[in-house]
Scaffold this active site. Structure first.
Site, PDB file in Angstrom:
ATOM      1  N   ARG A   1      47.361  28.067  61.989  1.00 44.80           N
ATOM      2  CA  ARG A   1      47.701  26.780  62.622  1.00 44.80           C
ATOM      3  C   ARG A   1      48.422  26.940  63.967  1.00 44.80           C
ATOM      4  NH1 ARG A   1      49.213  25.506  57.306  1.00 44.80           N
ATOM      5  NH2 ARG A   1      47.531  24.422  56.237  1.00 44.80           N
TER       6      ARG A   1
ATOM      7  N   LYS B   1      43.681  25.322  78.711  1.00 47.60           N
ATOM      8  CA  LYS B   1      42.360  25.023  78.138  1.00 47.60           C
ATOM      9  C   LYS B   1      41.803  26.307  77.545  1.00 47.60           C
ATOM     10  CE  LYS B   1      40.384  21.325  80.918  1.00 47.60           C
ATOM     11  NZ  LYS B   1      39.229  21.059  81.786  1.00 47.60           N
TER      12      LYS B   1
ATOM     13  N   GLU C   1      36.989  30.077  93.902  1.00 45.91           N
ATOM     14  CA  GLU C   1      37.998  29.176  93.314  1.00 45.91           C
ATOM     15  C   GLU C   1      39.277  29.175  94.151  1.00 45.91           C
ATOM     16  OE1 GLU C   1      37.551  27.040  90.977  1.00 45.91           O
ATOM     17  OE2 GLU C   1      35.788  27.755  89.905  1.00 45.91           O
TER      18      GLU C   1
ATOM     19  N   LYS D   1      46.981  25.260  90.963  1.00 45.26           N
ATOM     20  CA  LYS D   1      46.537  24.961  89.599  1.00 45.26           C
ATOM     21  C   LYS D   1      47.722  24.496  88.745  1.00 45.26           C
ATOM     22  CE  LYS D   1      43.677  25.225  85.925  1.00 45.26           C
ATOM     23  NZ  LYS D   1      42.654  25.913  85.216  1.00 45.26           N
TER      24      LYS D   1
ATOM     25  N   GLU E   1      44.126  15.707  81.687  1.00 46.22           N
ATOM     26  CA  GLU E   1      42.926  15.525  82.493  1.00 46.22           C
ATOM     27  C   GLU E   1      42.530  14.059  82.688  1.00 46.22           C
ATOM     28  OE1 GLU E   1      38.645  17.688  83.093  1.00 46.22           O
ATOM     29  OE2 GLU E   1      39.573  17.778  81.135  1.00 46.22           O
TER      30      GLU E   1
ATOM     31  N   ARG F   1      43.641  15.963  87.374  1.00 44.01           N
ATOM     32  CA  ARG F   1      42.973  17.231  87.086  1.00 44.01           C
ATOM     33  C   ARG F   1      41.527  17.239  87.589  1.00 44.01           C
ATOM     34  NH1 ARG F   1      44.606  20.962  81.919  1.00 44.01           N
ATOM     35  NH2 ARG F   1      43.248  22.667  82.427  1.00 44.01           N
TER      36      ARG F   1
ATOM     37  N   ASN G   1      37.591  19.774  90.062  1.00 42.60           N
ATOM     38  CA  ASN G   1      36.122  19.781  89.964  1.00 42.60           C
ATOM     39  C   ASN G   1      35.431  19.787  91.328  1.00 42.60           C
ATOM     40  OD1 ASN G   1      36.040  19.798  87.201  1.00 42.60           O
ATOM     41  ND2 ASN G   1      36.016  17.564  87.024  1.00 42.60           N
TER      42      ASN G   1
ATOM     43  N   HIS H   1      32.100  21.391  91.931  1.00 42.15           N
ATOM     44  CA  HIS H   1      31.533  21.706  90.618  1.00 42.15           C
ATOM     45  C   HIS H   1      30.456  20.722  90.165  1.00 42.15           C
ATOM     46  CE1 HIS H   1      34.821  24.491  90.605  1.00 42.15           C
ATOM     47  NE2 HIS H   1      34.552  24.927  89.402  1.00 42.15           N
TER      48      HIS H   1
ATOM     49  N   HIS I   1      27.757  23.052  89.182  1.00 37.41           N
ATOM     50  CA  HIS I   1      27.321  23.186  87.784  1.00 37.41           C
ATOM     51  C   HIS I   1      25.850  22.852  87.640  1.00 37.41           C
ATOM     52  CE1 HIS I   1      31.377  23.050  85.439  1.00 37.41           C
ATOM     53  NE2 HIS I   1      31.133  24.217  85.989  1.00 37.41           N
TER      54      HIS I   1
ATOM     55  N   HIS J   1      28.219  31.551  88.998  1.00 38.54           N
ATOM     56  CA  HIS J   1      29.212  30.482  89.122  1.00 38.54           C
ATOM     57  C   HIS J   1      29.861  30.407  90.516  1.00 38.54           C
ATOM     58  CE1 HIS J   1      32.129  27.547  87.829  1.00 38.54           C
ATOM     59  NE2 HIS J   1      33.077  28.303  88.340  1.00 38.54           N
TER      60      HIS J   1
HETATM   61  P1  NAD Z   1      34.644  37.395  82.624  1.00 36.62           P
HETATM   62  O1  NAD Z   1      35.811  37.240  81.754  1.00 36.62           O
HETATM   63  O2  NAD Z   1      33.303  37.427  81.991  1.00 36.62           O
HETATM   64  O3  NAD Z   1      34.821  38.714  83.490  1.00 36.62           O
HETATM   65  C1  NAD Z   1      33.807  39.104  84.372  1.00 36.62           C
HETATM   66  C2  NAD Z   1      33.387  40.553  84.166  1.00 36.62           C
HETATM   67  O4  NAD Z   1      34.364  41.385  84.756  1.00 36.62           O
HETATM   68  C3  NAD Z   1      33.277  40.992  82.716  1.00 36.62           C
HETATM   69  O5  NAD Z   1      32.152  41.793  82.574  1.00 36.62           O
HETATM   70  C4  NAD Z   1      34.536  41.813  82.484  1.00 36.62           C
HETATM   71  O6  NAD Z   1      34.340  42.827  81.528  1.00 36.62           O
HETATM   72  C5  NAD Z   1      34.778  42.400  83.843  1.00 36.62           C
HETATM   73  N1  NAD Z   1      36.171  42.678  84.178  1.00 36.62           N
HETATM   74  C6  NAD Z   1      37.239  41.893  83.951  1.00 36.62           C
HETATM   75  N2  NAD Z   1      38.330  42.406  84.517  1.00 36.62           N
HETATM   76  C7  NAD Z   1      37.967  43.565  85.097  1.00 36.62           C
HETATM   77  C8  NAD Z   1      38.659  44.551  85.858  1.00 36.62           C
HETATM   78  N3  NAD Z   1      39.947  44.411  86.195  1.00 36.62           N
HETATM   79  N4  NAD Z   1      37.956  45.627  86.284  1.00 36.62           N
HETATM   80  C9  NAD Z   1      36.628  45.743  86.011  1.00 36.62           C
HETATM   81  N5  NAD Z   1      35.918  44.841  85.317  1.00 36.62           N
HETATM   82  C10 NAD Z   1      36.584  43.756  84.879  1.00 36.62           C
HETATM   83  O7  NAD Z   1      34.560  36.251  83.736  1.00 36.62           O
HETATM   84  P2  NAD Z   1      35.610  35.443  84.602  1.00 36.62           P
HETATM   85  O8  NAD Z   1      34.902  35.119  85.834  1.00 36.62           O
HETATM   86  O9  NAD Z   1      36.942  36.082  84.678  1.00 36.62           O
HETATM   87  O10 NAD Z   1      35.818  34.116  83.741  1.00 36.62           O
HETATM   88  C11 NAD Z   1      34.771  33.221  83.502  1.00 36.62           C
HETATM   89  C12 NAD Z   1      35.119  32.394  82.281  1.00 36.62           C
HETATM   90  O11 NAD Z   1      36.336  31.704  82.524  1.00 36.62           O
HETATM   91  C13 NAD Z   1      34.072  31.351  81.923  1.00 36.62           C
HETATM   92  O12 NAD Z   1      33.812  31.421  80.545  1.00 36.62           O
HETATM   93  C14 NAD Z   1      34.760  30.036  82.240  1.00 36.62           C
HETATM   94  O13 NAD Z   1      34.349  28.985  81.391  1.00 36.62           O
HETATM   95  C15 NAD Z   1      36.201  30.385  82.019  1.00 36.62           C
HETATM   96  N6  NAD Z   1      37.132  29.512  82.731  1.00 36.62           N
HETATM   97  C16 NAD Z   1      38.103  28.905  82.016  1.00 36.62           C
HETATM   98  C17 NAD Z   1      39.007  28.072  82.644  1.00 36.62           C
HETATM   99  C18 NAD Z   1      40.099  27.428  81.843  1.00 36.62           C
HETATM  100  O14 NAD Z   1      40.794  26.561  82.379  1.00 36.62           O
HETATM  101  N7  NAD Z   1      40.300  27.822  80.625  1.00 36.62           N
HETATM  102  C19 NAD Z   1      38.922  27.858  84.027  1.00 36.62           C
HETATM  103  C20 NAD Z   1      37.923  28.505  84.729  1.00 36.62           C
HETATM  104  C21 NAD Z   1      37.024  29.336  84.080  1.00 36.62           C
END
Ligand code: NAD
Length: 378
Positions: free
Chosen positions: A125, A147, A189, A231, A241, A245, A249, A252, A256, A268
């Protein structure tokens, strides 16, 4: 407690927490855990690629502080941000006898922090979690705001929870191993953060693209801290949101749609870069943004090596398909596509009902036709 050269950003959500940013910030992790979380036990959730590069060093730090660590390694990549992977994490936690006084530390990009945070939200929980983002996108975006969640075959992030981390520790040194394509994706971003709420950040990026691309540590720290502040401000103002918030977007709605229609062939960061250019033009067309600002946005994005339009035709991509994707995305209101627009660089416009402004579809048609790919495709 933090070494003095780390930057700290307070995120004023309920509950509030601190984002620590800087070179070597990881050294703070054991100390922070011992002071703030009662159990000397945690689950380290990471992906295989990050584990190979950084897992052993993080475990070593924790163990030398006599913190017991159970590591859960998931497969890297968006395709693994699923309920199944969350179950795997939960199974390991239960097998290892992780109890309510333990915490999760999520070490990785946005996929790992979304998964680790969501597992923490529901395990027994709810247990605390600490985000240790290792991608630029993770540091400035995914790890902040609470999130968490996983994808469903029918859509991204359809299942999740709002569960704020207890702390975010962003060690800029970890970015040294990040592949170029992932780094640029994060930069998109960062530029967005400047456009929506920090003209100084935008100017910094626009003035120093080569140093930003070279990942110069001091500049990177400044840029990451400013983007995190944006952020943090936005989520604190509007944790649920409702309106504010929405400004996150920017880029996006079109972005998207491009990702979706191209079956994620457009990545992305690229999609939202093109999206920001397109939406700036829409803002100009709607009489909201000065054309000179739209040009500055396009120039800054291009200077950072990000695309400003599609580089070639993409099969299946048409103006209609883009419109449809934008319509079924969350960014529509009563069937009309809603966008957020800059009024000038650093400030977003407000319409009659807040930041979301219903879009003139004819204008969108015109702008989308100018994106490069759709106009030329069948
Ligand atoms: P990711 O987590 O897939 O990382 C990208 C790649 O980089 C992966 O293959 C990972 O293994 C590699 N990697 C990570 N750190 C590394 C490092 N220091 N050295 C070498 N390789 C490394 O992608 P991302 O772009 O970080 O995140 C995308 C995700 O984030 C999506 O799922 C998206 O929905 C989410 N997201 C969430 C929020 C939120 O508010 N929660 C906001 C924006 C994005």
């Amino acid at each position: 407690m933090a070494s003095p050269d780390l930057r700290r950003i307070e995120v004023a959500t309920a509950p509030p927490y601190t984002v620590f940013i800087g070179r070597g910030a990881l050294s703070l992790l054991p100390e922070w855990l011992l002071e703030n979380l009662p159990g000397r036990r945690l689950a380290l959730v990471t992906d295989a690629a990050v584990d190979r590069l950084h897992g052993a060093a993080v475990r070593e730090r924790l163990r030398s502080a006599r913190i017991a660590v159970e590591t859960v390694v998931v497969e890297p990549g968006e395709a693994h941000k699923t309920r199944r992977t969350k179950e795997q994490i939960e199974d390991v936690l239960i097998e290892a006898g992780i109890s309510r006084d333990a915490a999760i530390v999520a070490l990785g990009g946005g996929v790992v922090t979304d998964l680790g945070g969501f597992a923490a939200a529901t395990y027994m929980r709810g247990i605390p979690w600490v985000a240790v983002p290792t991608t630029l996108l993770g540091m400035v975006d995914a790890a902040i705001g609470g999130k968490t969640g996983v994808n469903h075959p029918r859509g991204k992030n359809l299942i999740g929870a709002l569960h704020q981390p207890a702390a975010v520790i962003a060690d800029v040194d970890l970015l040294a191993t990040l592949p170029e394509v992932e780094y640029r994706s994060g930069l998109a971003e960062v530029i967005k953060a400047g456009i929506i709420d920090d003209a100084v950040l935008f100017d910094l990026l626009a003035a120093e693209p080569a140093r930003v691309l070279a990942r110069e540590p001091a500049l990177l720290e400044e840029v990451i801290a400013r983007a995190c502040e944006v952020k943090a401000r936005v989520v604190a103002e509007d944790a649920s949101e409702v309106d504010r918030r929405q400004i996150l977007n920017f880029g996006h709605t079109v972005g998207h749609a491009l990702e979706q229609v191209s079956g994620h062939a457009v990545r992305h960061g690229e999609a939202i870069s093109i999206g920001m250019v397109a939406e700036s033009r829409l803002a100009v067309g709607a009489g909201i943004l000065d054309p000179a600002h739209a040009e500055a946005i396009e120039a800054a994005i291009a200077a950072l090596g990000l695309p400003v339009r599609l580089t070639g035709p993409l099969p299946g991509l048409s103006v209609e398909a883009l419109l449809e994707a934008a319509r079924v995305d969350k960014k529509s209101r009563a069937g009309r596509i809603v966008c957020v627009f800059p009024r000038r660089i650093g400030t977003m416009a407000r319409g009659e009902r807040g930041h979301g402004i219903p879009l003139d579809e004819d204008l969108l048609r015109e702008v989308v036709a100018g994106l490069g790919g759709p106009a030329g495709s069948p």
